[in-house]
Design an enzyme around this catalytic site. Sequence first.
Site, PDB file in Angstrom:
ATOM      1  N   GLU A  43       0.840  -1.206   0.000  1.00 53.29           N
ATOM      2  CA  GLU A  43       0.000   0.000   0.000  1.00 53.29           C
ATOM      3  C   GLU A  43       0.872   1.253   0.000  1.00 53.29           C
ATOM      4  OE1 GLU A  43      -1.830  -1.072   3.633  1.00 53.29           O
ATOM      5  OE2 GLU A  43      -3.262  -2.410   2.674  1.00 53.29           O
ATOM      6  N   ASP A 246     -11.911  -8.679   1.780  1.00 51.76           N
ATOM      7  CA  ASP A 246     -12.546  -9.956   2.160  1.00 51.76           C
ATOM      8  C   ASP A 246     -13.796  -9.637   2.969  1.00 51.76           C
ATOM      9  OD1 ASP A 246     -10.048  -9.430   4.197  1.00 51.76           O
ATOM     10  OD2 ASP A 246     -11.833 -10.077   5.260  1.00 51.76           O
TER      11      ASP A 246
HETATM   12  N1  ADE Z   1      -7.870  -6.539   7.168  1.00 48.30           N
HETATM   13  C1  ADE Z   1      -8.309  -7.081   6.015  1.00 48.30           C
HETATM   14  N2  ADE Z   1      -9.212  -8.039   6.265  1.00 48.30           N
HETATM   15  C2  ADE Z   1      -9.332  -8.120   7.616  1.00 48.30           C
HETATM   16  C3  ADE Z   1     -10.093  -8.942   8.485  1.00 48.30           C
HETATM   17  N3  ADE Z   1     -10.904  -9.861   7.999  1.00 48.30           N
HETATM   18  N4  ADE Z   1      -9.962  -8.750   9.823  1.00 48.30           N
HETATM   19  C4  ADE Z   1      -9.132  -7.802  10.306  1.00 48.30           C
HETATM   20  N5  ADE Z   1      -8.379  -7.016   9.524  1.00 48.30           N
HETATM   21  C5  ADE Z   1      -8.477  -7.157   8.187  1.00 48.30           C
END
Ligand code: ADE
Length: 287
Positions: A43, A246
């Site tokens: 990033e 996600d």
């Molecule tokens: N960053 C990206 N996905 C995440 C997740 N599922 N839980 C915590 N931080 C995250």
Amino acid sequence: MGQSKVGMIIGIAVVLLCGSHSAVRPVKKGEPTTALLGAFAKEIILLQNELTERQERRIEGMKFVSGKLSGRKVVVAWTGVGKVNAAMTTTLLIEHYRPQKVIFTGIAGGLNPELSLGDIVIGEKAAHHDMGTYWPEGFTAKGVRNPFTGWENPIFFEADERLLELAERAAGQVKFKTLKTRSGVKTPKVIKGTIVTGDVFVASEDKCAELRKSFKADAVEMEGAAVAQICFQQKVGCLVIRSISDKADEKAREDMGMFHEIAAINSSALVVEIVGLLDSAPAVEKK
Ligand code: ADE
């Protein structure tokens, strides 16, 4: 003695012990600096690659890269993952660069069912989801006492209004990369929302439901509220922007591996656009 009276006495004692904390943080003379932070090297490299007049500096072993982005003075740093790393980097950065504003960019797990992979949440507010008390009946969130003022911090740290306004404007004009998802090719949608932060990677539908219920959260990640808390305590304007990599469910690790890169590209594209707007006139105030 009631709990609130005890709290008040502790507050007054802390203020007396700590001395007064001035209302406005002094900004370095000259052109204001904007700080850009991210948890993953990917990033941050995207942003560093956009800089002109690049200068690297190590402070306590952490790398800070300053330069110009869209003609604006910025400093870019990689925090590492988690709240402690994020707080450490933010503190060093504020101490050494005295930025006027701080923007955190990165990825998050989506909690709002309206959000798809690749969509972006502009954080109107950020909260620690793991700060509070576990009672026999369950968890209640609570802010810790600000050691500078003695007053209890809010549960939700509000975003800087000007950055929020610019982020909304930037979202309307930036050209995002499209994503190939399980349900086809799509352009990211951008919403304003609530981001929650904890020192855990969430890959559980039960935890998602709990975070949604307790905080009405749209996205979960591991650094935002820590950065926002440091900025709140140091009186520096802050904004957290997260792209959904996600859905914080059992497929979270797999999805994050697949969508991290594109999510990071889009989140940093939005940040670049915001920096380009920093000198623009504010929107006309609503009556
Ligand atoms: N960053 C990206 N996905 C995440 C997740 N599922 N839980 C915590 N931080 C995250």
